[in-house]
Design a protein around this motif. Structure first.
Motif, PDB file in Angstrom:
ATOM      1  N   THR A  59       0.641  -1.317  -0.127  1.00 29.94           N
ATOM      2  CA  THR A  59      -0.011   0.202  -0.019  1.00 29.94           C
ATOM      3  C   THR A  59       0.934   1.264   0.287  1.00 29.94           C
ATOM      4  O   THR A  59       2.204   0.862   0.173  1.00 29.94           O
ATOM      5  CB  THR A  59      -0.895  -0.086   1.267  1.00 29.94           C
ATOM      6  N   GLU A  60       0.036   2.447  -0.343  1.00 25.73           N
ATOM      7  CA  GLU A  60       1.094   3.541   0.002  1.00 25.73           C
ATOM      8  C   GLU A  60       1.320   3.896   1.506  1.00 25.73           C
ATOM      9  O   GLU A  60       0.830   3.314   2.483  1.00 25.73           O
ATOM     10  CB  GLU A  60      -0.043   4.878  -0.254  1.00 25.73           C
ATOM     11  N   VAL A  61       2.299   4.639   1.718  1.00 26.47           N
ATOM     12  CA  VAL A  61       2.722   4.909   3.249  1.00 26.47           C
ATOM     13  C   VAL A  61       1.549   5.669   3.761  1.00 26.47           C
ATOM     14  O   VAL A  61       0.912   6.666   3.233  1.00 26.47           O
ATOM     15  CB  VAL A  61       3.848   5.845   3.154  1.00 26.47           C
ATOM     16  N   THR A  62       1.176   5.250   4.978  1.00 22.01           N
ATOM     17  CA  THR A  62      -0.072   5.835   5.722  1.00 22.01           C
ATOM     18  C   THR A  62       0.351   6.769   6.694  1.00 22.01           C
ATOM     19  O   THR A  62       1.452   7.241   6.802  1.00 22.01           O
ATOM     20  CB  THR A  62      -0.661   4.567   6.649  1.00 22.01           C
ATOM     21  N   GLY A 113      -8.704  12.655  13.474  1.00 25.47           N
ATOM     22  CA  GLY A 113      -9.915  12.286  12.706  1.00 25.47           C
ATOM     23  C   GLY A 113      -9.932  10.745  12.333  1.00 25.47           C
ATOM     24  O   GLY A 113     -10.721  10.328  11.527  1.00 25.47           O
ATOM     25  N   GLY A 114      -9.063   9.957  13.038  1.00 31.07           N
ATOM     26  CA  GLY A 114      -9.230   8.536  12.774  1.00 31.07           C
ATOM     27  C   GLY A 114      -8.373   8.099  11.477  1.00 31.07           C
ATOM     28  O   GLY A 114      -8.829   7.123  11.126  1.00 31.07           O
ATOM     29  N   GLY A 115      -7.686   8.772  10.942  1.00 32.49           N
ATOM     30  CA  GLY A 115      -7.192   8.522   9.757  1.00 32.49           C
ATOM     31  C   GLY A 115      -5.785   7.985   9.739  1.00 32.49           C
ATOM     32  O   GLY A 115      -5.130   8.064   8.634  1.00 32.49           O
ATOM     33  N   GLY A 116      -5.491   7.129  10.632  1.00 32.82           N
ATOM     34  CA  GLY A 116      -4.164   6.538  10.570  1.00 32.82           C
ATOM     35  C   GLY A 116      -3.819   5.508   9.384  1.00 32.82           C
ATOM     36  O   GLY A 116      -2.643   5.384   8.987  1.00 32.82           O
ATOM     37  N   VAL A 120      -0.788   9.153   3.524  1.00 25.20           N
ATOM     38  CA  VAL A 120      -0.256  10.417   3.910  1.00 25.20           C
ATOM     39  C   VAL A 120      -0.214  11.149   2.527  1.00 25.20           C
ATOM     40  O   VAL A 120       0.149  10.642   1.314  1.00 25.20           O
ATOM     41  CB  VAL A 120       1.092  10.311   4.453  1.00 25.20           C
ATOM     42  N   ALA A 121      -0.444  12.326   2.532  1.00 21.89           N
ATOM     43  CA  ALA A 121      -0.495  13.290   1.417  1.00 21.89           C
ATOM     44  C   ALA A 121       0.401  14.629   1.661  1.00 21.89           C
ATOM     45  O   ALA A 121       0.858  14.828   2.911  1.00 21.89           O
ATOM     46  CB  ALA A 121      -1.990  13.868   0.823  1.00 21.89           C
TER      47      ALA A 121
END
Length: 310
Positions: A59-62, A113-116, A120-121
């Motif tokens: 996956t993309e780096v979170t 916001g629970g977005g772990g 990442v952007a």
């Protein structure tokens, strides 16, 4: 699928072409996919042929992984502007990374916001290269050496991949392309990174169906033929040129903001600046676990024109 973890790195000179070895284990882990089928033919686009085995991020780096990086390397002072204020609200939904502490020193970073598990952007080539260095050198405080030597990178200078066995890197275009579009079973390429020549918003996060990014791997029924997720949609991904560098870097894969499926296709590639950061740009990493003469030749000649970030 592999799960790679990292321990404090020991960089050991190797006999071949001054290669180094990263022996690692530690704070965060990245799911990696093994990409074999060495020496596969290129696609009709001329991309996708890779002459060595490697791993690439499933996956993309979170966001959570990047937060660990920030707290390790940008807490006393954010010397290299690894944090972008836009990270506080990625996707406009309150999901992101908060920075608290002093005005210019003593920072702390946390997921909001629970977005772990969101990608990442607001990251640039420089951010991705420094994350790669951090992973390669054992997740301590090092950002300027390792996979890339960055401390003196200025306009017109060149920065090459350092040859580190087991090191983490920004994928080259061919590495990324092969993982996204090549089918090792049929030895053919698909048009989209879900193993087929068609894609809809049921298969990937594009055309803004949710108004924001989604957790990595949300579209679990639509991996690439190798088993990677989100190489189409969610966020565009930063990668290195292989040979045709003319200044800048490449973006591929489209994002949740892409208005159609076209940017997700193998035909779509975008040139950008090394310090380009937007709400829809992220990255994943690759690892070359074993040395080879082809790899050493490629790494020794894979240069990228850089300019200092901001």
């Amino acid at each position: 699928m592999k799960i790679r973890s990292i321990i404090p790195a020991i960089l050991i000179p190797c006999a071949v072409s001054a290669a180094l070895t990263a022996t690692v284990s530690a704070t965060i882990t990245l799911d990696m996919i093994a990409i074999g089928n060495v020496g596969n033919a290129a696609d009709t686009t001329t991309y996708g042929s890779v002459s060595y085995a490697y791993d690439i991020g499933k996956t993309e780096v979170t966001t959570a992984q990047y937060v660990a990086f920030l707290n390790a390397t940008a807490s006393t002072v954010d010397t290299y502007q690894l944090y972008n204020a836009g990270m506080a609200n990625m996707g406009g939904t309150g999901v992101g990374i908060s920075q608290t502490g002093g005005v210019i020193t003593n920072f702390s970073y946390s997921v909001t916001g629970g977005g772990g598990n969101r990608p990442v952007a607001f990251v640039s080539w420089f951010d991705a290269a420094r994350f790669s260095n951090w992973m390669t050198t054992g997740q301590g405080t090092t950002t300027e050496t390792g996979s890339y030597t960055l401390a003196d990178a200025v306009l017109g200078s060149t920065v090459a991949r350092n040859v580190i066995v087991g090191g983490y890197y920004i994928p080259t275009e061919n590495e990324w392309y092969k993982a996204a579009y090549y089918n090792p079973g049929t030895t053919a390429y698909s048009l989209f990174p879900n193993g087929t020549d068609a894609i809809t918003i049921a298969d990937a996060n594009y055309a803004n169906p949710t108004g924001t990014t989604t957790d990595v791997g949300t579209y679990s029924g639509d991996p690439s033929s190798y088993g990677t997720f989100d190489q189409g949609g969610n966020v565009r991904e930063v990668m290195n040129f292989d040979a045709d560098a003319a200044g800048g870097v490449l973006l591929r894969g489209g994002s949740y903001t892409s208005g159609s499926s076209s940017p997700l296709s193998s035909a779509s590639r975008t040139l950008s600046d090394t310090d380009f950061e937007t709400i829809s740009t992220g990255f994943r990493v690759s690892v070359v676990p074993e040395p080879s003469s082809a790899l050493l030749a490629m790494l020794g000649g894979s240069f990228l024109l850089l300019r200092r970030k901001r």
